[in-house]
Write a protein that holds these residues in place. Structure first.
Motif, PDB file in Angstrom:
ATOM      1  N   VAL A   1       0.719  -1.327   0.050  1.00 45.91           N
ATOM      2  CA  VAL A   1      -0.061  -0.065  -0.073  1.00 45.91           C
ATOM      3  C   VAL A   1       0.879   1.147   0.003  1.00 45.91           C
ATOM      4  N   ALA A   2       0.550   2.129  -0.832  1.00 44.74           N
ATOM      5  CA  ALA A   2       1.117   3.605  -0.948  1.00 44.74           C
ATOM      6  C   ALA A   2       0.643   4.312   0.144  1.00 44.74           C
ATOM      7  N   LEU A   3       1.625   4.918   1.008  1.00 41.82           N
ATOM      8  CA  LEU A   3       1.493   5.851   1.809  1.00 41.82           C
ATOM      9  C   LEU A   3       1.323   7.503   1.385  1.00 41.82           C
ATOM     10  N   PRO A   4       0.353   8.265   1.769  1.00 40.73           N
ATOM     11  CA  PRO A   4       0.293   9.572   1.408  1.00 40.73           C
ATOM     12  C   PRO A   4       1.629  10.291   1.922  1.00 40.73           C
ATOM     13  N   LYS A   5       2.280  11.029   0.816  1.00 40.24           N
ATOM     14  CA  LYS A   5       3.734  11.400   1.253  1.00 40.24           C
ATOM     15  C   LYS A   5       3.552  12.784   1.756  1.00 40.24           C
ATOM     16  N   GLU A   6       2.184  13.464   1.767  1.00 42.92           N
ATOM     17  CA  GLU A   6       2.348  14.582   2.610  1.00 42.92           C
ATOM     18  C   GLU A   6       2.222  14.457   4.177  1.00 42.92           C
ATOM     19  N   LEU A   7       1.775  13.246   4.660  1.00 41.86           N
ATOM     20  CA  LEU A   7       2.064  12.868   6.002  1.00 41.86           C
ATOM     21  C   LEU A   7       3.458  12.861   6.633  1.00 41.86           C
TER      22      LEU A   7
ATOM     23  N   GLN B   1       1.161   6.009  12.216  1.00 44.22           N
ATOM     24  CA  GLN B   1      -0.265   5.607  12.853  1.00 44.22           C
ATOM     25  C   GLN B   1      -1.250   5.223  12.056  1.00 44.22           C
ATOM     26  N   LEU B   2      -1.234   5.647  10.773  1.00 46.34           N
ATOM     27  CA  LEU B   2      -2.242   5.596   9.673  1.00 46.34           C
ATOM     28  C   LEU B   2      -2.149   3.855   9.527  1.00 46.34           C
ATOM     29  N   ALA B   3      -0.908   3.550   9.162  1.00 46.36           N
ATOM     30  CA  ALA B   3      -0.825   2.165   8.864  1.00 46.36           C
ATOM     31  C   ALA B   3      -1.293   0.976   9.854  1.00 46.36           C
TER      32      ALA B   3
ATOM     33  N   ALA C   1      -7.043   6.658   4.585  1.00 49.00           N
ATOM     34  CA  ALA C   1      -6.115   7.833   4.178  1.00 49.00           C
ATOM     35  C   ALA C   1      -6.717   9.220   4.054  1.00 49.00           C
ATOM     36  N   ASN C   2      -7.955   9.336   3.664  1.00 54.97           N
ATOM     37  CA  ASN C   2      -8.389  10.452   3.464  1.00 54.97           C
ATOM     38  C   ASN C   2      -8.971  11.528   4.525  1.00 54.97           C
ATOM     39  N   ARG C   3      -9.217  10.228   5.671  1.00 56.90           N
ATOM     40  CA  ARG C   3      -9.478  10.672   7.014  1.00 56.90           C
ATOM     41  C   ARG C   3      -8.119  11.496   7.652  1.00 56.90           C
ATOM     42  N   PHE C   4      -7.115  10.611   7.574  1.00 56.96           N
ATOM     43  CA  PHE C   4      -5.631  11.146   8.046  1.00 56.96           C
ATOM     44  C   PHE C   4      -5.464  12.499   7.364  1.00 56.96           C
ATOM     45  N   LEU C   5      -5.714  12.419   6.009  1.00 57.92           N
ATOM     46  CA  LEU C   5      -5.258  13.742   5.358  1.00 57.92           C
ATOM     47  C   LEU C   5      -6.154  14.931   5.885  1.00 57.92           C
ATOM     48  N   GLU C   6      -7.396  14.892   6.059  1.00 61.21           N
ATOM     49  CA  GLU C   6      -8.292  15.893   6.330  1.00 61.21           C
ATOM     50  C   GLU C   6      -7.924  16.222   7.922  1.00 61.21           C
ATOM     51  N   LYS C   7      -7.759  15.194   8.608  1.00 64.03           N
ATOM     52  CA  LYS C   7      -7.347  15.453  10.025  1.00 64.03           C
ATOM     53  C   LYS C   7      -6.166  16.401  10.347  1.00 64.03           C
TER      54      LYS C   7
END
Length: 671
Positions: free
Chosen positions: A89-95, A102-104, A190-196
């Motif tokens: 799974v690719a992780l969002p590099k913005e985080l 934590q997301l994984a 992933a979208n929830r973590f990006l938004e948070k």
């Protein structure tokens, strides 16, 4: 930018794979295969972050990576046994690194561990541009007492009178439905973590085909492919992506070309009876009302910022409100500076290569086009070529301006009327203040040139706007002549009412007849309205990822090619139609629709504070003037307009008849 990648594979003995080797490679640990006594180790440049996550009823030894996968190898006896599942799974590099971890962990715990699997998680950051995690999952479940459970049970069935043995899986982990569920859940997590964490980027598990998008998705390239490219070798994956990007560029350009042709056809259909000078008159008037700015990207953002600022005026004072207003002010300033830089660079270029050209006579668009033509041809263009370029630019700009004007007809007309009223009031005020009587020259002698020049300017502006209104009136007359050739009442409609009838024809694709008032037509079904509302909502959501916004735009245009997305009047008609069928559409979609138009409730009357949602005027304070508040709809407006026009027509007919009789009697007396 966050990307979506979620791949799934089975590690099996049939493919001569080994879980100890796989775990050693992913974790970066040295592990021993107890069956062969082999040492498994793969050196990595960056040490992976690893975790073993397990359900509460799993035995304690599962937390020892070496023992976990050796036990799996011992338990599976078959030559073709499925040993483990691996998901990449690719992780969002913005985080940040900690947020990615934590997301994984949260995703693997909620989706896999709580379902009964042991998850061996390894986060890889060998390439900072490609953070991702591998998770190896047990396929055989554990019993409540911590012992290995069965993968499947065998049952006997009678088929065509013969008893047969059938294997049934204990879990649903191998089903296609489960995999689709995991893929969807990863996008949500992933979208929830990006938004948070304050990022507007979003990912989606849906394919381009599922979203109705013609462009092809790129594939995951991976570290190996990019390393091959850096070494000068050819990678099939990178080659595929380059080919797809070229294909997608062609698809996008063709789509834009089709839309440009449609825009030209529609514009020409409306203004075909106008002379070139009349078209230029309308374009210049629209510019004077600040309806257009040349640089589309800059101007689009300016308009968005202006609307956002207008909406904030209705919010209660708060720190958050002032922060947003401050951000709007700063961004607006940057946009104006960007405009200045573009013009400055164009002026510098023209001064250097075209010193004899009077650049003050050129618009910013013409300057930039001249620069682009020179650079693209890699040579200075002749005087004749410059004239051709300037004429073509002016023609294109007028076409563009007329297209925007047609999509904002009501706004244009009402703004003209408002500006004319303002000019008239200022002119009268100046005349009264300075005691000017134009029939008496002595009252003018003592008035300063500045005041007289201002009055002359106001008079000229009023005349230009009157001419533009007259042209708009002619535009409506031409349309109504085609729509209602045998109805004389059309001459007695106001400009606003004429717009209603033209708008109805444009939206429904047919001329509205009396029978339509009892059974109004419906352009879009309930399902269509729900889909369109959702796409519009995602496109208008400032917090949405621009890529997702564009995908929804493409989806809307592909599925509903006749939906005039850039025509505000058309979208307002869509809003009215949806409001009529609100009960069918449902509360969630109607809430989305109201948020798009920023509709507020005031004494049980729907009022919009968003300029584009006002159907016939941009001023929300006058919204109720042209929209009924008693629950009647758009067709009630048309029906009332017809009755009013017919009444005026009959009154004029009676007056004309009286006038004719009076003239006849007078002729008889004269004889």
């Amino acid at each position: 930018m966050a990307i979506y990648h979620f791949s799934n594979q089975i590690i099996s003995r049939k493919k001569q794979q080994n879980t100890i080797a796989a775990a050693a490679y992913r974790s970066g640990e040295r592990l021993i295969d107890e069956r062969t006594n082999e040492d498994k180790f793969y050196k990595r440049k960056v040490k992976p972050i690893t975790h073993i996550l397990a359900p509460s009823h799993a035995p304690h030894w599962v937390y020892n990576r070496q023992q976990l996968w050796n036990e799996v190898e011992k338990r599976e006896k078959q030559w073709n046994a499925q040993l483990a599942r691996e998901i990449n799974v690719a992780l969002p590099k913005e985080l940040s690194h900690s947020e990615q971890e934590q997301l994984a962990i949260q995703f693997c715990t909620d989706i896999f561990v709580k379902d009964g699997m042991v998850a061996d998680l390894s986060i890889h950051r060998d390439d900072e541009e490609n953070p991702h995690f591998h998770v190896m999952l047990t396929i055989r479940p554990f019993n409540e007492d911590g012992t290995w459970g069965n993968k499947q049970i065998k049952v006997k069935e009678l088929i065509d009178g013969k008893q047969q043995v059938k294997a049934l899986h204990i879990t649903d982990w191998n089903t296609k439905e489960k995999l689709l569920f995991w893929r969807e859940q990863w996008a949500h997590y992933a979208n929830r973590f990006l938004e948070k964490n304050g990022f507007s980027e979003r990912i989606t598990h849906l394919s381009n085909k599922d979203r109705g998008i013609e462009t092809l998705p790129t594939i995951h390239e991976g570290f190996v492919a990019r390393q091959m490219q850096s070494e000068g070798k050819e990678s099939d994956r990178i080659k595929i992506n380059n080919n797809r990007r070229m294909y997608n560029k062609t698809v996008i350009e063709l789509g834009e070309a089709k839309r440009e042709i449609q825009r030209k056809k529609r514009t020409e259909k409306f203004v075909c009876r106008f002379t070139p000078l009349e078209k230029k008159q309308l374009s210049e008037t629209a510019k004077s009302l600040r309806m257009f700015v040349n640089f589309e990207n800059i101007n689009t953002r300016k308009v968005q910022l202006e609307k956002w600022s207008s909406r904030l005026e209705f919010h209660q004072d708060s720190i958050d409100k002032y922060k947003k207003l401050n951000r709007i002010e700063k961004e607006t300033d940057l946009l104006y500076r960007a405009e200045e830089i573009l013009e400055k660079e164009a002026n510098r270029f023209i001064n250097q290569y075209y010193p004899n050209l009077n650049k003050d006579e050129l618009s910013i668009n013409q300057k930039i086009e001249l620069v682009e033509v020179t650079v693209s041809q890699n040579k200075l263009v002749s005087s004749n070529e410059i004239e051709n370029v300037m004429r073509e630019i002016e023609k294109k700009q007028i076409e563009r301006d007329l297209h925007v004007l047609l999509n904002n007809r009501s706004y244009f007309v009402f703004t003209l009327q408002k500006k004319m009223k303002s000019a008239e009031d200022e002119f009268k005020q100046l005349r009264v203040t300075y005691g000017i009587n134009f029939s008496d020259e002595s009252t003018i002698k003592n008035v300063s040139d500045q005041v007289l020049n201002r009055m002359q300017f106001l008079l000229n502006q009023k005349n230009k706007m009157e001419k533009s209104l007259e042209l708009m009136g002619r535009l409506y007359v031409h349309q109504l002549e085609e729509m209602y050739p045998n109805w004389d009442g059309r001459y007695y409609l106001t400009l606003e009412q004429k717009e209603f009838f033209v708008l109805a024809k444009e939206y429904y694709g047919k001329t509205i007849i009396p029978e339509d008032f009892s059974t109004p037509p419906r352009k879009y079904s309930k399902e269509d309205q729900q889909k369109i509302i959702n796409s519009l909502y995602c496109m208008n959501n400032r917090d949405e990822n621009p890529i997702i916004q564009n995908q929804h735009r493409e989806l809307l245009m592909n599925n509903y090619p006749d939906f005039q997305l850039d025509n505000k009047s058309y979208i307002n008609m869509f809003y009215l139609e949806c409001r009529k069928f609100a009960d069918e559409i449902g509360l969630e979609r109607m809430d989305q629709l109201h948020s798009i138009f920023d509709v507020k409730s005031d004494n049980n009357v729907e009022i919009s504070q968003f300029e584009t949602s006002n159907i016939f005027i941009p001023d929300s304070n006058n919204y109720q003037k042209y929209l009924p508040v008693d629950g009647s709809d758009f067709f009630s407006i048309l029906e009332s307009a017809i009755r009013e026009a017919d009444r005026k027509w009959r009154e004029d007919e009676i007056k004309q008849q009286h006038k004719n009789k009076k003239t006849k009697r007078q002729k008889n007396i004269d004889r």
